[in-house]
Design a protein around this motif. Structure first.
Motif, PDB file in Angstrom:
ATOM      1  N   THR A 147     -31.366  48.356-106.048  1.00  0.00           N
ATOM      2  CA  THR A 147     -31.498  46.950-105.673  1.00  0.00           C
ATOM      3  C   THR A 147     -31.633  46.113-106.934  1.00  0.00           C
ATOM      4  O   THR A 147     -32.480  46.393-107.778  1.00  0.00           O
ATOM      5  CB  THR A 147     -32.734  46.741-104.786  1.00  0.00           C
ATOM      6  N   THR A 159     -30.942  41.864-108.564  1.00  0.00           N
ATOM      7  CA  THR A 159     -30.665  40.480-108.228  1.00  0.00           C
ATOM      8  C   THR A 159     -30.405  39.692-109.498  1.00  0.00           C
ATOM      9  O   THR A 159     -30.515  40.205-110.610  1.00  0.00           O
ATOM     10  CB  THR A 159     -31.821  39.861-107.420  1.00  0.00           C
ATOM     11  N   GLY A 180     -32.198  34.800-106.971  1.00  0.00           N
ATOM     12  CA  GLY A 180     -33.647  34.720-106.839  1.00  0.00           C
ATOM     13  C   GLY A 180     -34.137  33.290-106.795  1.00  0.00           C
ATOM     14  O   GLY A 180     -35.055  32.954-106.023  1.00  0.00           O
ATOM     15  N   TYR A 191     -33.518  31.768-103.347  1.00  0.00           N
ATOM     16  CA  TYR A 191     -34.522  32.295-102.411  1.00  0.00           C
ATOM     17  C   TYR A 191     -35.862  31.592-102.615  1.00  0.00           C
ATOM     18  O   TYR A 191     -36.510  31.159-101.644  1.00  0.00           O
ATOM     19  CB  TYR A 191     -34.662  33.796-102.631  1.00  0.00           C
ATOM     20  N   GLU A 192     -36.268  31.453-103.866  1.00  0.00           N
ATOM     21  CA  GLU A 192     -37.558  30.842-104.184  1.00  0.00           C
ATOM     22  C   GLU A 192     -37.625  29.394-103.697  1.00  0.00           C
ATOM     23  O   GLU A 192     -38.635  28.956-103.128  1.00  0.00           O
ATOM     24  CB  GLU A 192     -37.787  30.916-105.694  1.00  0.00           C
ATOM     25  N   TRP A 227     -39.114  38.531-106.486  1.00  0.00           N
ATOM     26  CA  TRP A 227     -37.744  38.923-106.802  1.00  0.00           C
ATOM     27  C   TRP A 227     -37.559  39.198-108.286  1.00  0.00           C
ATOM     28  O   TRP A 227     -36.640  39.928-108.674  1.00  0.00           O
ATOM     29  CB  TRP A 227     -36.769  37.819-106.367  1.00  0.00           C
ATOM     30  N   ARG A 228     -38.420  38.657-109.132  1.00  0.00           N
ATOM     31  CA  ARG A 228     -38.252  38.842-110.573  1.00  0.00           C
ATOM     32  C   ARG A 228     -38.392  40.296-110.998  1.00  0.00           C
ATOM     33  O   ARG A 228     -37.840  40.716-112.023  1.00  0.00           O
ATOM     34  CB  ARG A 228     -39.245  37.966-111.338  1.00  0.00           C
ATOM     35  N   ASP A 271     -39.845  44.525 -99.252  1.00  0.00           N
ATOM     36  CA  ASP A 271     -39.496  44.400-100.667  1.00  0.00           C
ATOM     37  C   ASP A 271     -40.045  43.145-101.330  1.00  0.00           C
ATOM     38  O   ASP A 271     -40.232  43.106-102.544  1.00  0.00           O
ATOM     39  CB  ASP A 271     -37.969  44.428-100.834  1.00  0.00           C
ATOM     40  N   PHE A 272     -40.297  42.104-100.536  1.00  0.00           N
ATOM     41  CA  PHE A 272     -40.682  40.818-101.116  1.00  0.00           C
ATOM     42  C   PHE A 272     -41.943  40.278-100.436  1.00  0.00           C
ATOM     43  O   PHE A 272     -41.861  39.500 -99.476  1.00  0.00           O
ATOM     44  CB  PHE A 272     -39.522  39.821-101.002  1.00  0.00           C
ATOM     45  N   ILE A 317     -31.843  36.300-101.106  1.00  0.00           N
ATOM     46  CA  ILE A 317     -32.275  37.586-101.645  1.00  0.00           C
ATOM     47  C   ILE A 317     -31.897  38.752-100.727  1.00  0.00           C
ATOM     48  O   ILE A 317     -31.919  39.914-101.127  1.00  0.00           O
ATOM     49  CB  ILE A 317     -33.800  37.557-101.892  1.00  0.00           C
ATOM     50  N   CYS A 322     -30.144  44.009 -99.343  1.00  0.00           N
ATOM     51  CA  CYS A 322     -31.103  44.749 -98.519  1.00  0.00           C
ATOM     52  C   CYS A 322     -30.416  45.829 -97.698  1.00  0.00           C
ATOM     53  O   CYS A 322     -29.488  45.554 -96.931  1.00  0.00           O
ATOM     54  CB  CYS A 322     -31.839  43.785 -97.583  1.00  0.00           C
TER      55      CYS A 322
END
Length: 386
Positions: free
Chosen positions: A236, A238, A243, A246-247, A261-262, A339-340, A376, A380
């Motif tokens: 995985t 990104t 990212g 998404y943020e 995500w970082r 994951d997040f 993000i 997945c």
């Protein structure tokens, strides 16, 4: 999973409880897609899976890890965060709360064996006749093998990245490969001695720059040892753009800071994709004595797009995971995406899980997800599985 029919039938015969659980969960997933996702307005039936992150601690430093890799989220985390763990009485209360609908438990970390009361907790899960699977780096298997076989843990997912030198280089510690293999051999030996079907032993490979041309050797090793499954993860990763998108949406629509995500920027596609293609061709063209599966379920021709276009979404265009799976952190926080862990719906120290499950925060997240996947989500594996 891509499991040969003969193996699948053998599993069904030896462990009908696990077979029935898998069948029930499969039906539940499709039912959830029709009823919960489309008509539930953000509400859901009780979860079929409970994923528990037992601890943030890990004894290895794997190069591609989003938690402890070069840019991992826990590299500079404060001590109090690293030491967070739920007390055993809290976990026992959780098991009692959900026992009526018998979800499957998935235990992970960090390294779950660093949780001090892991074996008593597993004993509680199995005493309530629920499925228990674990994801581990395998370095503590030798000393716990007797308990794992005695309790009948359903599945051990063990990280194996290649031959000895490759594996140790990826995992950041010399001697790790031999330690893992000793533990695996011990578990398989105890299974044979006691005529036990479980734990199933699954090798999980993560493609990375260190093993891109050598990961296929794990399949030869698995055949020699007699493990039950091998799973191949394509990794995985990104980008700043994905990212960042998404943020921004998480802040705008859900009012939360989303920076997890970082950790996945550390997984760089700085390896020979053509070599991965060749390895995958070899694997898919070989008949194996164990079950095989791929995360996500890609073919050689899919890999250039998968690795070259981080915004590309394949598989399903909708996600039902927050309708069927609850995720918990070591401090008791509950969140919708394994994951997040950015959007927290509550904490089981303060509110029972099943109250949170259809509480306003969970419902808000599900309804936002119904509007469209987050940026993000493009990498997945759950979009391929459910």
């Amino acid at each position: 999973m891509n499991i040969p029919l003969s193996i699948f039938l053998k599993i069904a015969f030896r462990t009908p409880d696990l077979f029935l659980s898998v069948a029930r969960e499969t039906i539940r997933s499709h039912t959830a897609r029709l009823l919960d996702y489309r008509f539930g307005r953000g509400y859901a039936f009780p979860p079929r899976y409970i994923d528990l992150k037992m601890t943030n601690l890990c004894n290895l430093r794997c190069s591609m890890c989003g938690q402890w890799g070069d840019q991992g989220n826990f590299r500079n985390a404060p001590k109090e965060v690293l030491q967070q763990q739920l007390e055993l009485p809290v976990l026992k209360r959780l098991v009692k709360e959900v026992a009526g609908f018998r979800p499957s438990f998935y235990l992970w970390g960090g390294e779950p064996f660093l949780y001090r009361d892991l074996i008593p907790f597993i004993s509680t899960i199995k005493a309530n006749k629920m499925v228990c699977a674990m994801n581990t780096n395998g370095t503590f298997l030798t000393e716990t093998a007797d308990d794992l076989v005695r309790l009948g843990v359903d599945n051990l997912l063990i990280s194996v990245d290649g031959p000895r030198e490759v594996h140790d280089r990826v995992r950041g510690m010399a001697g790790t490969f031999d330690r893992v293999m000793t533990g695996v051999d011990r578990i398989l030996s105890l299974r044979r001695e006691r005529r036990a079907a479980k734990p199933y032993v699954t090798f999980v490979i993560t493609v990375n720059r260190e093993n891109a041309s050598e990961f296929h050797h794990v399949y030869d090793l698995a055949a020699k040892l007699g493990v039950d499954f091998v799973g191949l993860q394509f990794g995985t990763s990104t980008s700043e753009a994905t990212g960042g998108a998404y943020e921004k949406r998480m802040k705008r629509c859900l009012g939360c800071l989303a920076t997890s995500w970082r950790g996945f920027l550390s997984y760089k596609v700085d390896f020979d994709v053509a070599a991965v293609q060749e390895g995958l061709k070899r694997i898919r063209s070989t008949r194996h004595p164990f079950g095989t599966y791929f995360i996500p379920d890609l073919y050689p021709e899919d890999l250039p797009d998968y690795y070259g276009s981080k915004h590309l979404v394949k598989g399903h265009r909708t996600c039902i995971v927050p309708w069927i799976r609850a995720d918990l952190l070591p401090n008791g926080d509950v969140y919708p995406c394994i994951d997040f862990p950015d959007y927290i719906v509550g904490n089981i120290h303060e509110t029972p899980l099943m109250t949170l499950w259809n509480g306003p925060q969970y419902v808000r997240f599900r309804r936002e997800l119904q509007k469209g996947l987050f940026a993000i989500c493009s990498r997945c594996s759950s979009l391929y599985e459910f």
